[in-house]
Enzyme design. Structure first.
Site, PDB file in Angstrom:
ATOM      1  N   MET A 136      30.141 -63.637   4.750  1.00 27.39           N
ATOM      2  CA  MET A 136      29.768 -64.166   3.317  1.00 27.39           C
ATOM      3  C   MET A 136      28.993 -63.058   2.836  1.00 27.39           C
ATOM      4  SD  MET A 136      30.789 -67.258   3.194  1.00 27.39           S
ATOM      5  CE  MET A 136      30.031 -67.441   1.668  1.00 27.39           C
ATOM      6  N   ASP A 180      33.666 -62.884   1.311  1.00 24.87           N
ATOM      7  CA  ASP A 180      33.598 -64.015   0.406  1.00 24.87           C
ATOM      8  C   ASP A 180      32.436 -64.107  -0.453  1.00 24.87           C
ATOM      9  OD1 ASP A 180      33.676 -66.553  -1.101  1.00 24.87           O
ATOM     10  OD2 ASP A 180      33.836 -67.589   0.738  1.00 24.87           O
TER      11      ASP A 180
END
Length: 230
Positions: free
Chosen positions: A146, A184
């Site tokens: 992330m 992401d």
């Protein structure tokens, strides 16, 4: 139905996030990609592990029925994941990823996902050390790094997480593993090349794709940028 999934890391894979698609016109949003994507990324939020609510297994099941050949990459931001995985496994995703921070029984969860014939993945939040993943990397097919704090779309990219991508690529090579490294959060035309050159195999993009007038053309231009054609 068997779907072909490449783990050879020859070219960057793009996974548009349906969190940024029009929820009332999901099929239209997917059609707007014009086949320029590789996977479809589905973010699942429980309002507990992250401060937001989003899609559930019904959407994944509907996507599988409507798009039997699409690669469905389902990211569970839920706690504990063991309370949720069975319903998602029944929906026939290709990848099911769970957060290292969300369970004390990560080996068990990943093993169950594999047992059901789905490719398991593990997710790392920006503030979590990459070393926390090392004990389970032999069990997974994808590691999702992330690059924003999960819970909302449209956040700015946290460049410091790229050191984790480097560490994961190094660990993979040293231990002769084959998992994909996925990134992401906050990705778009301005930084996707940097992330690809940093070692990412898969990039997730939401508003940078679906927030444009022509998502398919946007993806085409991003691919040209990665290939060095623009």
């Amino acid at each position: 139905m068997a779907r072909q999934i490449s783990l050879d890391r020859k070219e960057l894979l793009i996974a548009p996030s349906l969190l940024s698609a029009d929820p009332l016109e999901m099929a239209t949003s997917i059609a707007s990609l014009k086949g320029q994507h590789d996977w479809l990324h589905v973010d699942v939020m429980d309002g507990h592990f992250v401060p937001n609510l989003s899609y559930g297994p019904a959407l994944v099941k509907a996507l599988r029925k409507r798009y039997p050949q699409e690669i469905l990459d389902v990211h569970l931001m839920v706690e504990p994941p063991e309370a949720f995985i069975e319903s998602f496994l029944d929906s026939d995703p290709d990848f099911l990823t769970v957060h290292v921070e969300a369970t004390a029984h990560l080996h068990r969860v990943l093993g169950r996902i594999r047992e059901r014939g789905v490719r398991p993945g593990v997710v790392l939040n920006p503030g979590t050390p990459v070393e926390s993943l090392f004990p389970v990397l032999h069990m997974v097919d994808v590691v999702l790094v992330m690059s924003v704090n999960p819970g909302f779309g449209g956040q700015s990219f946290l460049r410091e997480v790229m050191s984790k991508v480097t560490d994961l690529c190094r660990f993979r090579a040293v231990h002769n593993l084959s998992f994909l490294v996925e990134v992401d959060g906050g990705l778009g035309p301005s930084n996707v090349l940097e992330v690809a050159q940093g070692g990412a195999d898969v990039v997730v993009m939401g508003s940078a794709v679906f927030g444009t007038e022509d998502p398919g053309k946007t993806l085409e231009e991003i691919r040209k940028k990665i290939a060095g054609d623009s």
